[in-house]
Design an enzyme around this catalytic site. Structure first.
Site, mmCIF file in Angstrom:
data_model
loop_
_atom_site.group_PDB
_atom_site.id
_atom_site.type_symbol
_atom_site.label_atom_id
_atom_site.label_comp_id
_atom_site.label_asym_id
_atom_site.label_seq_id
_atom_site.Cartn_x
_atom_site.Cartn_y
_atom_site.Cartn_z
ATOM 1 N N PHE A 12 0.916 -1.262 0.128
ATOM 2 C CA PHE A 12 0.033 -0.111 0.053
ATOM 3 C C PHE A 12 0.992 1.215 0.091
ATOM 4 C CE2 PHE A 12 -2.241 2.760 3.425
ATOM 5 C CZ PHE A 12 -3.059 3.557 2.412
ATOM 6 N N ILE A 61 13.309 -10.560 2.158
ATOM 7 C CA ILE A 61 14.283 -9.907 3.033
ATOM 8 C C ILE A 61 14.744 -10.896 4.194
ATOM 9 C CG2 ILE A 61 13.613 -7.637 2.718
ATOM 10 C CD1 ILE A 61 11.942 -7.361 5.373
ATOM 11 N N SER A 86 2.116 -6.204 8.281
ATOM 12 C CA SER A 86 1.501 -4.895 8.728
ATOM 13 C C SER A 86 0.071 -4.943 9.291
ATOM 14 C CB SER A 86 1.413 -4.018 7.593
ATOM 15 O OG SER A 86 0.531 -4.037 6.657
ATOM 16 N N THR A 131 5.834 2.742 12.870
ATOM 17 C CA THR A 131 4.429 3.320 13.018
ATOM 18 C C THR A 131 4.446 3.851 14.319
ATOM 19 O OG1 THR A 131 2.524 2.169 13.498
ATOM 20 C CG2 THR A 131 4.290 0.836 13.708
ATOM 21 N N ASP A 132 3.454 4.630 14.615
ATOM 22 C CA ASP A 132 3.349 5.109 15.937
ATOM 23 C C ASP A 132 2.641 4.091 16.876
ATOM 24 O OD1 ASP A 132 0.475 4.970 14.906
ATOM 25 O OD2 ASP A 132 -0.108 6.601 15.184
ATOM 26 N N GLU A 133 2.415 2.813 16.398
ATOM 27 C CA GLU A 133 1.740 1.993 17.412
ATOM 28 C C GLU A 133 2.729 1.461 18.284
ATOM 29 O OE1 GLU A 133 -0.682 -1.097 15.693
ATOM 30 O OE2 GLU A 133 -1.405 0.464 14.037
ATOM 31 N N TYR A 156 2.538 -7.094 16.427
ATOM 32 C CA TYR A 156 2.805 -6.252 15.217
ATOM 33 C C TYR A 156 3.612 -5.083 15.790
ATOM 34 C CZ TYR A 156 2.476 -2.429 11.958
ATOM 35 O OH TYR A 156 2.768 -1.248 11.456
ATOM 36 N N SER A 157 3.087 -4.411 16.917
ATOM 37 C CA SER A 157 3.894 -3.230 17.249
ATOM 38 C C SER A 157 5.057 -3.522 17.928
ATOM 39 C CB SER A 157 2.901 -2.265 17.953
ATOM 40 O OG SER A 157 2.331 -3.059 19.028
ATOM 41 N N LYS A 160 7.578 -4.204 15.258
ATOM 42 C CA LYS A 160 7.877 -2.934 14.802
ATOM 43 C C LYS A 160 8.966 -2.262 15.773
ATOM 44 C CE LYS A 160 7.097 -1.250 11.242
ATOM 45 N NZ LYS A 160 7.886 -1.447 9.787
ATOM 46 N N LEU A 196 -9.192 -1.067 8.178
ATOM 47 C CA LEU A 196 -10.782 -0.661 8.405
ATOM 48 C C LEU A 196 -11.457 0.047 7.109
ATOM 49 C CD1 LEU A 196 -13.032 0.090 10.667
ATOM 50 C CD2 LEU A 196 -11.862 2.404 10.832
ATOM 51 N N ARG A 220 -8.196 6.690 16.128
ATOM 52 C CA ARG A 220 -6.934 6.632 15.526
ATOM 53 C C ARG A 220 -6.737 8.003 14.900
ATOM 54 N NH1 ARG A 220 -6.541 2.996 18.293
ATOM 55 N NH2 ARG A 220 -6.088 0.628 17.697
ATOM 56 N N ASP A 286 -14.439 -7.370 20.709
ATOM 57 C CA ASP A 286 -13.279 -6.649 20.532
ATOM 58 C C ASP A 286 -11.981 -7.147 20.467
ATOM 59 O OD1 ASP A 286 -12.080 -4.068 20.571
ATOM 60 O OD2 ASP A 286 -12.243 -3.539 22.610
HETATM 61 P P1 NAD Z 1 1.396 -3.525 3.249
HETATM 62 O O1 NAD Z 1 0.942 -4.656 4.022
HETATM 63 O O2 NAD Z 1 0.453 -3.085 2.525
HETATM 64 O O3 NAD Z 1 2.753 -3.813 2.453
HETATM 65 C C1 NAD Z 1 3.773 -4.459 2.865
HETATM 66 C C2 NAD Z 1 4.626 -5.022 1.532
HETATM 67 O O4 NAD Z 1 5.822 -5.465 1.907
HETATM 68 C C3 NAD Z 1 3.867 -6.150 0.637
HETATM 69 O O5 NAD Z 1 3.864 -5.570 -0.728
HETATM 70 C C4 NAD Z 1 4.356 -7.086 0.977
HETATM 71 O O6 NAD Z 1 4.535 -8.240 -0.278
HETATM 72 C C5 NAD Z 1 5.917 -6.853 1.461
HETATM 73 N N1 NAD Z 1 6.708 -7.766 2.305
HETATM 74 C C6 NAD Z 1 6.141 -8.600 3.173
HETATM 75 N N2 NAD Z 1 7.010 -9.508 3.680
HETATM 76 C C7 NAD Z 1 8.166 -9.101 3.015
HETATM 77 C C8 NAD Z 1 9.486 -9.919 2.880
HETATM 78 N N3 NAD Z 1 9.481 -10.761 3.773
HETATM 79 N N4 NAD Z 1 10.229 -9.624 2.018
HETATM 80 C C9 NAD Z 1 9.957 -8.569 1.233
HETATM 81 N N5 NAD Z 1 8.851 -7.896 0.930
HETATM 82 C C10 NAD Z 1 7.827 -8.475 1.934
HETATM 83 O O7 NAD Z 1 1.825 -2.316 4.344
HETATM 84 P P2 NAD Z 1 1.755 -0.765 4.287
HETATM 85 O O8 NAD Z 1 0.445 -0.623 5.021
HETATM 86 O O9 NAD Z 1 1.950 -0.353 2.910
HETATM 87 O O10 NAD Z 1 3.048 -0.522 5.415
HETATM 88 C C11 NAD Z 1 4.166 -0.435 4.802
HETATM 89 C C12 NAD Z 1 5.180 -0.006 5.940
HETATM 90 O O11 NAD Z 1 4.793 1.244 6.802
HETATM 91 C C13 NAD Z 1 5.443 -0.952 6.975
HETATM 92 O O12 NAD Z 1 6.466 -1.000 7.471
HETATM 93 C C14 NAD Z 1 4.394 -0.660 8.179
HETATM 94 O O13 NAD Z 1 4.779 -0.875 9.502
HETATM 95 C C15 NAD Z 1 4.606 0.853 7.862
HETATM 96 N N6 NAD Z 1 3.366 1.844 8.607
HETATM 97 C C16 NAD Z 1 2.106 1.505 7.980
HETATM 98 C C17 NAD Z 1 1.152 2.439 8.549
HETATM 99 C C18 NAD Z 1 -0.338 2.232 7.878
HETATM 100 O O14 NAD Z 1 -1.245 2.999 8.220
HETATM 101 N N7 NAD Z 1 -0.687 1.172 6.757
HETATM 102 C C19 NAD Z 1 1.214 3.466 9.354
HETATM 103 C C20 NAD Z 1 2.399 3.431 9.670
HETATM 104 C C21 NAD Z 1 3.507 2.732 9.350
HETATM 105 P P1 TYD Z 2 -6.840 -1.176 11.373
HETATM 106 O O1 TYD Z 2 -7.128 -0.566 9.989
HETATM 107 O O2 TYD Z 2 -6.601 -2.522 11.357
HETATM 108 O O3 TYD Z 2 -5.488 -0.398 11.770
HETATM 109 P P2 TYD Z 2 -4.812 -0.535 13.379
HETATM 110 O O4 TYD Z 2 -5.315 -1.495 13.872
HETATM 111 O O5 TYD Z 2 -3.310 -0.694 13.006
HETATM 112 O O6 TYD Z 2 -5.042 0.865 13.690
HETATM 113 O O7 TYD Z 2 -7.905 -0.731 12.466
HETATM 114 C C1 TYD Z 2 -8.190 0.744 12.552
HETATM 115 C C2 TYD Z 2 -9.081 0.663 13.750
HETATM 116 O O8 TYD Z 2 -10.628 -0.058 13.322
HETATM 117 C C3 TYD Z 2 -8.672 0.022 15.082
HETATM 118 O O9 TYD Z 2 -9.116 0.624 16.280
HETATM 119 C C4 TYD Z 2 -9.534 -1.522 14.984
HETATM 120 C C5 TYD Z 2 -10.859 -1.207 14.252
HETATM 121 N N1 TYD Z 2 -11.140 -2.164 13.253
HETATM 122 C C6 TYD Z 2 -12.801 -2.477 13.702
HETATM 123 O O10 TYD Z 2 -13.273 -1.890 14.365
HETATM 124 N N2 TYD Z 2 -13.221 -3.497 12.580
HETATM 125 C C7 TYD Z 2 -12.448 -4.160 11.453
HETATM 126 O O11 TYD Z 2 -12.878 -4.856 10.855
HETATM 127 C C8 TYD Z 2 -11.108 -3.701 11.428
HETATM 128 C C9 TYD Z 2 -10.241 -4.359 10.366
HETATM 129 C C10 TYD Z 2 -10.554 -2.498 12.318
#
Ligand code: NAD
Ligand code: TYD
Length: 350
Positions: A12, A61, A86, A131-133, A156-157, A160, A196, A220, A286
């Protein structure tokens, strides 16, 4: 020509970062390394896949021999590391994938960068995206600052947080020129419909229940993904080393309030009577260890490097809904699993 390795570029956020760098910096060669897990989708990069300054490399990786050889072959000048597992809910059911990719994978990259750069760190950069998590959960008030103590709660957090500590350790111990940013929740085009916002857009369009965890009171802080990519560009190109930057939109929403806005926008866009989508809201058990509230203070980034979000949430959520409704084929391919054939079709024949 500078060679930059972006890991996780088919995901993403990574796909938005790859697009920005490939288009904005024709004098860089961008190498996108991605394992193409369920979250990796090369359709995200259709528009730039044939650019001369872009190369896709399929790889893991966690595979240390492969990573060492890759770095020896290409001798990258910089690394922007986004590859990760993620999704919090998946980390609760299968933590080990998170330990391997997020921790072991990060250390493999650190070792390879340290090895090829030896002690010549001039103009080199290892940028770790986090991440902020990692900061844990806030009560009703307060913010996460760059010096807030880490207090992760989900696998996850915690994974990270561990990778952030290791990246800092490679700076403090070996002098590796690292930089880290911790961002709040992203939303926007190309997000896998397990998170979400895209999950709920997909369920609304198919008239499926909207599973709200607990009472929907968790908060969030949402940032449009293109603004995150812009921040990554600014931070990567700053001359700061060993620093951390928080990235966030000052845009806090209680889940249930955000969901109601989303329902309203979807009703309008789908031409359904107002209130139709809200009827799909279903409260479910929850999430275990569910963090109550995240909120980022990004004033260091704003003051030192001049970044600020470009979009208000109302505009961002409309753009996001429009994108998913205009790209229903993308959504259908993802939900049917067809997107995983894209690599075979595009790269298998080359
Ligand atoms: P995502 O899950 O959409 O994408 C992760 C990508 O990493 C995928 O393309 C996957 O194929 C690749 N990947 C996973 N395991 C791998 C491996 N072993 N080797 C090579 N590639 C691999 O994640 P995202 O939401 O785009 O998040 C990207 C980064 O940003 C992550 O490090 C996440 O912790 C961080 N981040 C995400 C958010 C969020 O809201 N999505 C917020 C803050 C930080
Ligand atoms: P999510 O998008 O999974 O991000 P994160 O857990 O990393 O913050 O979830 C965002 C918020 O929405 C979180 O408080 C969990 C809640 N949530 C639901 O209530 N229902 C759902 O189906 C999902 C995926 C998340």
């Amino acid at each position: 020509m500078k060679k930059i390795l972006i890991t996780g570029g088919a995901g993403f956020i990574g796909s938005h970062v790859v697009r920005l760098f490939v288009n904005k910096y024709p004098d860089y060669h961008i190498y996108n390394l991605d394992k193409l897990t369920y979250a990796g989708n090369l359709e995200n990069l259709k528009d730039i896949q044939d650019k001369p300054n872009y190369t896709f490399i399929k790889g893991d990786i966690v595979d240390n021999d492969f990573i060492q050889k890759l770095f020896e072959e290409y001798r990258f000048d910089g690394v922007i590391h986004l590859a990760a597992e993620s999704h919090v809910d998946r980390s609760i059911t299968n933590p080990m994938e998170f330990i391997m990719t997020n921790i072991v994978g990060t250390v493999n990259l650190l070792n390879a960068a340290k090895y090829i750069w030896k002690n010549d760190f001039e103009n080199k950069r290892f940028y770790h995206i986090s991440t902020d998590e990692v900061y844990g959960s806030l009560g009703e008030t307060g913010y996460f600052y760059e010096d807030t103590a880490y207090d992760p709660h989900s696998p996850y957090s915690a994974s990270k947080a561990s990778s952030d500590h290791l990246v800092r350790a490679y700076h403090d111990t070996y002098g590796l020129p690292v930089i880290i940013s911790n961002c709040s929740n992203n939303y926007g085009p190309n997000q896998f419909p397990e998170k979400l916002i895209p999950l709920f857009i997909n369920n609304i369009r198919s008239n499926k229940p909207l599973p709200v965890y607990g009472k929907g009171v968790n908060v969030r802080d949402w940032l449009y993904v293109v603004d995150h990519a812009r921040a990554i560009d600014v931070i990567y190109h700053s001359d700061k080393v060993g620093e951390t930057y928080n990235i966030g939109g000052h845009n806090e929403w209680k889940n249930i309030d955000l969901i109601k806005v989303l329902c309203k926008v979807m009703d309008k866009k789908l031409g359904r009577p107002e209130g139709t989508s809200e009827k799909l809201i279903t409260y479910v058990t929850d999430r275990a260890g569910h963090d109550l509230r995240y909120a980022i203070d990004s004033s260091k980034l704003q003051q030192e490097l001049g970044w600020k979000p470009s979009l208000q949430f109302e505009e961002g959520i409309e753009k996001t809904v429009d994108w998913y409704l205009e790209n229903q084929e993308w959504l259908d391919n993802v939900t049917s699993g067809n997107y995983q054939k894209y690599y075979e079709d595009m790269y298998g024949r080359r």
